[in-house]
Design a protein around this motif. Structure first.
Motif, mmCIF file in Angstrom:
data_model
loop_
_atom_site.group_PDB
_atom_site.id
_atom_site.type_symbol
_atom_site.label_atom_id
_atom_site.label_comp_id
_atom_site.label_asym_id
_atom_site.label_seq_id
_atom_site.Cartn_x
_atom_site.Cartn_y
_atom_site.Cartn_z
ATOM 1 N N GLN A 88 0.825 -1.211 0.000
ATOM 2 C CA GLN A 88 0.000 0.000 0.000
ATOM 3 C C GLN A 88 0.859 1.260 0.000
ATOM 4 O O GLN A 88 0.509 2.252 -0.637
ATOM 5 N N SER A 90 2.036 1.759 -3.564
ATOM 6 C CA SER A 90 0.914 2.137 -4.412
ATOM 7 C C SER A 90 0.548 3.609 -4.216
ATOM 8 O O SER A 90 0.342 4.343 -5.186
ATOM 9 N N ARG A 91 0.467 4.041 -2.964
ATOM 10 C CA ARG A 91 0.099 5.431 -2.676
ATOM 11 C C ARG A 91 1.108 6.418 -3.240
ATOM 12 O O ARG A 91 0.756 7.545 -3.573
#
Length: 180
Positions: free
Chosen positions: A40, A43-44
């Protein structure tokens, strides 16, 4: 008549790169959900995971992740800091070829008639590979090395019909006394 089904992209297709390539080594507690939390963060920040190798360490309570990522190098320091702050992450380092040894493994399955076999074996020997399976109509070759060597081997084997490839992604170990 047997037909060979391949899941590979043609050798002429160029890989999609989304910025500079980086190799991170992350030591984590061996717990469910750790990988998801780390993914995550990437991805962010708009980084793509190009390769991922995770294995239990010598101590079963810890796992080592080697993650190959591509993205804007300006955001890399921030990613390393954010990953290091996550619960269950012991440490996160970026490694370069100057401070570490990086290797990959690939297995290549090719359609190979008896008449072509000596040429395929010659290419295998050139790349210090090993034949791990051989049938009358195909063979599987295993090669280890750095990414350019693996890419060159795939290029050489593309003169045959490549049925399938499986590539591990990078594994990395820091040189000398430095921790990985």
């Amino acid at each position: 008549m047997n037909s060979i089904i391949t899941t590979e992209t043609p050798a002429t297709a160029a890989p999609i790169r989304r910025g500079a390539l980086h190799t991170l080594s992350i030591l984590v507690n061996n717990e469910p959900g750790v990988l998801m939390r780390i993914c995550q963060v990437f991805s962010r920040r708009g980084f793509n995971i190009d390769s991922l190798v995770v294995s239990e360490g010598r101590n079963a309570n810890f796992s080592r992740m080697t993650i190959g990522i591509s993205g804007n190098p300006d955001g890399l320091d921030q990613i390393i800091k954010q990953v290091s702050k996550l619960i269950d992450v012991i440490h996160c380092f970026e490694h370069t070829s100057d401070d570490s040894v990086t290797k990959e493994l690939i297995m290549i399955k090719i359609a190979c008639a008896e008449a072509e076999r000596s040429q395929a074996l010659h290419i295998t020997a050139h790349f210090d590979g090993k034949t791990v399976d051989l049938t009358p109509s195909s063979m599987i070759v295993m090669i280890t090395g750095d990414s350019p060597k693996i890419d060159a081997a795939v290029t050489m084997f593309s003169q045959f019909q490549i049925i399938e490839t499986v590539r591990t992604g990078k594994v990395v170990m820091a040189r000398g006394e430095q921790p990985t």
